[in-house]
Design an enzyme around this catalytic site. Structure first.
Site, short mmCIF file in Angstrom:
data_model
loop_
_atom_site.label_atom_id
_atom_site.label_comp_id
_atom_site.label_asym_id
_atom_site.label_seq_id
_atom_site.Cartn_x
_atom_site.Cartn_y
_atom_site.Cartn_z
N TYR A 136 98.84 69.88 53.05
CA TYR A 136 98.51 69.86 54.38
C TYR A 136 99.61 70.40 55.11
O TYR A 136 100.62 69.89 55.49
CB TYR A 136 98.43 68.14 54.77
CG TYR A 136 97.99 67.79 56.06
CD1 TYR A 136 97.62 68.80 56.91
CD2 TYR A 136 97.76 66.51 56.22
CE1 TYR A 136 97.44 68.51 58.35
CE2 TYR A 136 97.45 66.01 57.66
CZ TYR A 136 97.01 66.90 58.56
OH TYR A 136 96.76 66.75 59.88
N LYS A 164 95.45 73.37 53.12
CA LYS A 164 94.67 73.08 54.54
C LYS A 164 95.52 73.84 55.77
O LYS A 164 96.60 73.30 56.15
CB LYS A 164 94.60 71.68 54.66
CG LYS A 164 93.93 71.30 56.17
CD LYS A 164 94.11 69.67 56.46
CE LYS A 164 93.62 69.46 58.08
NZ LYS A 164 93.94 68.17 58.18
#
Length: 298
Positions: A136, A164
């Protein structure tokens, strides 16, 4: 064989009762609605799922309820947000036992790691369980940027399979591919950059507003991924005012309000977050209601 995640993976909101307690029935119903509308995977306990506001046992209950709700239909990932490497490793092992099929892993929440420390953080996490990992990357919120240079150093860790990307600079997508080729799946992590990101070759989307409009967001993704940018732009222009709400510090309140207005989900949040009131609520409601009305005309 290396895990390859693709498609729309909503970052699922954790539904709560008015007193702040977990509403697992509503959470499970929302997951079933998402899968029924064509998403390719679901991620529980993201930032949008108020991960940091939940107790350890509450996170475990959310994952267990999600495993039951998903019932093997799509990949189920859990957000992993911890402070120390030891706690992150322990959580990864626990989430694997509970039935999660992957991790969306934050950097350390309490310390801004440098490049060497960031590499060590993710390598340590990868060694702690058998689960594949989506990094992330949100340097705007967490102060740690997983750059292409860092990804190059993580390329020899097989279980780190995806990033991501949420740095806010659309050029980063191309920089990742130029540095790492197709070694990592690249997911767009910002709703109002999805069409631009798909034009540059991302293969997935971790989305907030998909919670409210799953069928429309899946259609948008498929149109752009299939190269029909004319049709994608038409839908994107309708959704973008609501997508902008995904980038605000109050995205949890905004997206939960959207779910509430679209299909009646509870909008309650856990303190220190508070429900929206006054002019702010009116402004956000107007955006959401305009989007609902315009979508109905397409």
């Amino acid at each position: 064989m290396m895990t390859r995640w693709t498609g729309v993976f909503p970052a699922v909101t954790t539904k709560l009762a008015a007193d702040g307690s977990l509403d697992l029935d509503a959470t499970a119903a929302s997951i079933d609605r998402l899968i029924g509308n064509g998403v390719s995977g679901v991620i529980v306990l993201p930032m949008l799922g108020e991960n940091a506001s939940l107790k350890v046992e509450e996170r475990d209950r959310v994952i267990a309820a999600a495993v039951e709700a998903v019932a093997g239909r799509v990949p189920l990932l859990s957000g992993l947000a911890q402070i120390s490497s030891a706690d992150a490793a322990e959580a990864a092992r626990r989430y694997e036992k509970l039935g999660a099929q992957g991790l969306m892993a934050f950097p350390s929440l309490a310390y801004k790691t440098d490049m060497r420390e960031t590499v060590a953080w993710y390598k340590s996490l990868a060694a702690s369980s058998g689960l594949p990992i989506m990094i992330y990357n949100n340097p705007i919120a967490y102060g740690v940027d997983v750059t292409p240079a860092i990804l190059e150093q993580l390329a020899d860790t097989p279980s780190i399979v995806c990033i991501k990307e949420e740095c806010g600079d659309i050029r980063r997508v191309t920089d990742i591919y130029n540095s790492c080729g197709d070694r990592f799946s690249v997911f767009c992590g910002v709703d109002d950059l999805i069409v631009e990101s798909l034009a540059l070759g991302v293969t997935g989307w971790v989305s907030g507003m998909t919670n409210a409009w799953p069928a429309e967001c899946v259609r948008l993704f498929n149109l752009a991924a299939g190269g029909d940018f004319a049709a994608a732009r038409t839908l994107y222009r309708v959704l973008t005012p609501a997508f902008h709400l995904d980038t605000h510090v109050k995205l949890v309140q905004y997206i939960k309000l959207a779910e509430h207005l679209v299909y009646g989900a509870p909008e309650w949040v856990r303190a220190p977050r508070l429900p929206l009131v006054g002019e702010e609520r009116s402004r956000v409601e107007a955006i959401i209601k305009t989007t609902i009305a315009t979508l109905a005309t397409l």
